[in-house]
Design a protein around this motif. Structure first.
Motif, PDB file in Angstrom:
ATOM      1  N   VAL A 220      55.694   5.058 -30.309  1.00 22.44           N
ATOM      2  CA  VAL A 220      56.660   6.045 -30.810  1.00 22.44           C
ATOM      3  C   VAL A 220      55.967   6.933 -31.828  1.00 22.44           C
TER       4      VAL A 220
ATOM      5  N   GLY B 283      55.074   9.132 -34.836  1.00 20.40           N
ATOM      6  CA  GLY B 283      55.557   9.215 -36.201  1.00 20.40           C
ATOM      7  C   GLY B 283      55.983   7.901 -36.810  1.00 20.40           C
ATOM      8  N   LYS B 284      55.912   6.802 -36.040  1.00 23.22           N
ATOM      9  CA  LYS B 284      56.285   5.484 -36.542  1.00 23.22           C
ATOM     10  C   LYS B 284      55.115   4.526 -36.369  1.00 23.22           C
TER      11      LYS B 284
ATOM     12  N   THR C  53      55.185   0.981 -33.750  1.00 21.38           N
ATOM     13  CA  THR C  53      56.503   0.971 -33.111  1.00 21.38           C
ATOM     14  C   THR C  53      56.360   1.453 -31.671  1.00 21.38           C
TER      15      THR C  53
ATOM     16  N   GLU D  84      63.507  -0.076 -28.527  1.00 25.84           N
ATOM     17  CA  GLU D  84      62.464   0.287 -29.477  1.00 25.84           C
ATOM     18  C   GLU D  84      62.134  -0.948 -30.299  1.00 25.84           C
TER      19      GLU D  84
ATOM     20  N   SER E 174      59.317  -3.033 -33.091  1.00 26.69           N
ATOM     21  CA  SER E 174      58.289  -2.909 -34.116  1.00 26.69           C
ATOM     22  C   SER E 174      57.406  -4.142 -34.082  1.00 26.69           C
TER      23      SER E 174
ATOM     24  N   ASP F 214      50.713  -2.974 -40.236  1.00 29.07           N
ATOM     25  CA  ASP F 214      51.445  -1.975 -40.996  1.00 29.07           C
ATOM     26  C   ASP F 214      51.295  -2.314 -42.482  1.00 29.07           C
TER      27      ASP F 214
ATOM     28  N   LYS G 151      54.934  -3.059 -43.879  1.00 31.78           N
ATOM     29  CA  LYS G 151      55.772  -4.086 -43.270  1.00 31.78           C
ATOM     30  C   LYS G 151      54.985  -5.286 -42.759  1.00 31.78           C
TER      31      LYS G 151
END
Length: 278
Positions: A35, A37-38, A41, A70, A72, A105, A108
């Protein structure tokens, strides 16, 4: 990202006769796309033709989802994504793809070390908190997991590790818990406290989540993420919530404490322990 696709299918007996009540050509294929911009993800898109229901497994167990999901994957590693498609008459087909996540990440990523208990090195990241004077309750490590055993009689034991946190930042705690049989007068509690654990002293600093037969869970067999199957209220919010926040930057202790009067004979098993920034 690397992807490898395997496809298998199975049909109920009545599909062999091709009586029109089942679909023997269910297609479980799907695509995985990062995805934009993420961080870490991904969008999962199953082909929809002939599919009435989709089941997904991203590594924490199967759940009923949509044709498009979607997900993560905040931690670096290789993940096998499994999609089970259900067609007319209950016919199923399964497809899987591997996703390689190169880097964690930074916001996260999991702050827990050895949360899978997979190796001796992982297990060494945890310190046992001795709470049973006779050693009647104890933790064992096997099959990428840790299991708390107790003969009952209120015997309990804990494990913990220190984690560095940032003031006013929100974190979530979770883990996969399971037992093939239920208990009576039993607890499994997770804490995130500032005070250092002491041998022989029952830890009570900032209870976040857990299982409790008094509160209505763990009375029968269970398996799932603690945030889903748990029923113990968060000390700070007064609700069932796995979110924590701290008033100071520094060290806290993530601690799991479990025991009871009539404890399950199979023990309570935990794996995939996570402590993440929101």
């Amino acid at each position: 990202m690397a992807a490898v696709l395997s496809l298998t299918s199975c049909q109920p007996e009545d599909s062999i006769t091709n009586n029109g009540l089942t679909d023997d050509n269910v297609d479980a294929s799907f695509t995985i796309t990062p995805v934009e911009g993420k961080v870490n993800t991904y969008k999962l898109v199953a082909q929809p033709k002939g599919v009435l229901k989709s089941l997904w497994d991203t590594g924490a167990g199967t759940y009923a989802g949509k044709m498009e999901e979607e997900i993560s994957l905040p931690d670096a590693g290789t993940y096998t994504i499994v999609h089970t498609a259900i067609g007319t008459g209950g016919t199923t087909a399964t497809a899987s793809k591997d996703v390689v996540v190169a880097t964690s990440d930074p916001l996260k990523g999991n702050l827990v070390q050895g949360g899978s208990f997979a190796t001796a090195e992982d297990q060494a990241k945890w310190t046992v908190l001795n709470l049973s004077a006779t050693g009647a309750a104890f933790w064992s490590f096997a099959n990428n997991s840790a299991t708390i055993h107790s003969p009952g009689g209120w015997a309990q034991e804990g494990i913990y590790q220190a984690i560095d946190v940032v003031k006013d930042k929100e974190y979530t705690i979770d883990m996969k818990v399971s037992s093939t049989s239920g208990s009576d007068e039993t607890w499994f509690e997770v804490y995130a406290g500032k005070s250092a654990p002491q041998s022989g002293v029952e830890y009570k600093d900032n209870k976040v989540m857990g299982l409790s037969t008094w509160d209505g869970c763990a009375k029968s067999g269970f398996s799932g993420m603690l945030s889903v199957v748990g029923c113990v209220k968060n000390d700070k919010t007064g609700t069932v919530s796995n979110v924590v926040k701290f008033t100071e930057t520094g060290k806290i202790y993530l601690l799991i404490r479990s025991g009871g009067n009539t404890f399950t004979k199979d023990g309570i098993t935990v794996t995939k322990v996570e402590f993440r920034g929101k």
